[in-house]
Write an enzyme that holds these catalytic residues in place. Structure first.
Site, PDB file in Angstrom:
ATOM      1  CE  LYS A 216      -3.092   2.893   0.416  1.00  0.00           C
ATOM      2  NZ  LYS A 216      -4.391   3.144   1.059  1.00  0.00           N
ATOM      3  CB  CYS A 270      -3.777   8.359   0.692  1.00  0.00           C
ATOM      4  SG  CYS A 270      -5.665   8.115   1.238  1.00  0.00           S
TER       5      CYS A 270
END
Ligand code: SAJ
Length: 423
Positions: A216, A270
């Site tokens: 991720k 993010c």
């Protein structure tokens, strides 16, 4: 054992859509959040965030009795933790991840855990966070066994399955995207795949928890590096008097080139955050990732400097006026197009900073927000028409759909997204 009741801890941009997807497959879902307003809103069958199609799914799920929201966790067969992982010591050279919310979520669910349960960490996390969460759970429940101690025989299975959905496309991507499933053991992974297959049509690809965490972080760091390249190009082109948008579209005609788009900086919770989780763990090795962060983080300063230069040009063209008479309009506050999310938004930060440093008026246009958060005092929220009619300097910060067919007729336009001054 099948999953009859699923608990989702953290009902934000990821947790709420995920909870709604399980509920739409007729699973009993208990959503948990610390925000009373979010809980009340959801229990009325409404949503507290902007995400296309989500309102209808939540409405149906609550009405049919499959989804409810609570402050205190209740027993379930699976717990998905989707809480924020911000960074701390934000002003230091290398910010570090803050796992407080994961810690609190672990402490909250620990009392209701039982043998056979599955706990999944979905929050984007630094490498090692899933093992840390497993230790917090084990410390709180010495009567249960955990995979870090007994491996495949654990009472409670644990996995890291990072979310990878794009805000604005969450409902479709939750179903269609492949999932990385990082179990602490093979059993943990198998149970997690079984759970996600309730609604995921993409492939569930199994790995271990540490690799899933790093996967991720790698995806978002890769994008950050690519956007940094585009942002650096935009600064170079400005200096060389070249239209960067035309340049990129020409270069992208090459079959193996795909340059991303420059902008006022990189925002969101993010891409502007996750690369630091790699840099803070391996500062000597993460050279390109670190540099990209710095390039993207300093782009807003460059934009503000462009506004200062535009003010100087405006005053030169209008010698009877002073800086106090100059009105600046900022178009867009969200961190990217067509959403209402202001978190880590370079557009918002630029507008706030202009509101602080500019002696004249600063106006902001944000079609996705009705009222500004009460702590924002630096500028006024107005309509496009009002800003267009009253401002002297026009600063386009977000390429919202609403702005694309609009035109600002002014000499003093700074378009950080290349949608207005295509000439
Ligand atoms: N941006 C640019 N130029 C571009 C693309 C984006 O300046 O060409 C800017 C946007 O304006 C925004 C920021 O980058 O400020 C991030 O936007 P984004 O659309 O690239 O990504 P996010 O933050 O909305 O979602 C990302 C996605 N990750 C990747 O595409 C690798 C999403 O799949 C993740 O699930 C999400 O982060 C997350 O939750 O981690």
């Amino acid at each position: 054992m099948s999953f009859n009741t699923i608990s989702v801890v953290g009902l934000g941009y990821i947790g709420l859509p995920t909870a709604a997807m399980f509920a739409s497959r007729k699973k009993k879902v208990i959503g948990v959040d610390v925000n009373q307003h979010a809980i009340d809103t959801i229990n009325r069958g409404e949503i507290h965030i902007v995400e296309p199609e989500l309102d209808m799914i939540v409405h149906a799920a609550v009405k049919e009795g499959y989804l409810k929201a609570t402050l205190i966790p209740e027993q379930a067969d699976a717990f998905l933790i989707a809480v924020p992982t911000p960074f701390k010591n934000i002003d230091s050279q290398i910010p570090e991840p803050d796992l407080t919310y994961i810690h609190k979520a672990s402490e909250a669910i620990a009392p209701v855990l039982k043998k056979g349960d599955l706990v999944i960490l979905e929050s984007t996390s630094p490498v090692g966070a899933t093992e840390q969460m497993a230790d917090w759970l084990a410390a709180a429940r010495p009567d249960l066994s955990f995979p870090q101690h007994v491996g495949e025989n654990a009472d409670v299975n644990i996995a890291h399955c990072p979310e990878r959905v794009l805000p604005g496309h969450v409902v479709r991507e939750l179903v269609e995207n492949d999932r990385v499933i990082g179990g602490m053991t093979a059993n943990c992974s198998a149970r997690a795949v079984e759970l996600y297959k309730t609604f995921v049509q993409g492939e569930c690809v199994i790995t271990n928890a540490r690799t899933a965490e790093m996967a991720k972080l790698t995806e978002n760091s890769c994008r950050d590096v690519q956007i940094a390249f585009a942002n650096e190009l935009s600064i170079i082109c400005d200096k060389l008097d070249i239209n960067v948008w035309e340049l990129i579209s020409l270069a992208n005609r090459h079959p193996r080139i795909n340059i991303l788009q420059p902008g006022p900086g990189v925002g969101g919770h993010c891409i502007a955050v996750d690369p630091w989780f790699i840099v803070s763990k391996t500062p000597d090795e993460a050279q390109i990732i670190h540099t990209a962060r710095k390039v993207n983080d300093t782009k807003p300063d460059w934009v503000i400097n462009k506004v200062k230069l535009a003010i100087a040009d405006f005053l030169q063209a209008n010698p009877a006026k002073t800086a106090k008479d100059v009105t600046i309009a900022c178009y867009g506050l969200a961190f990217k197009p067509d959403i209402d999310d202001l978190r880590e938004s370079p557009a918002l930060n630029i507008t706030k900073l202009l509101g602080e440093v500019h002696i004249g008026t600063v106006l902001a246009v944000e079609p996705n927000i009705k009222v500004l958060p009460s702590n924002i005092k630096e500028f006024d929220l107005v309509t496009f028409e009002l800003a267009n009619a009253n401002a002297d300097i026009h600063l386009l910060l977000v390429d919202h759909l609403e702005f694309k067919d609009k035109r600002v007729i002014s000499e003093f336009v700074i378009d950080t997204k290349g949608i207005w001054n295509v000439e």
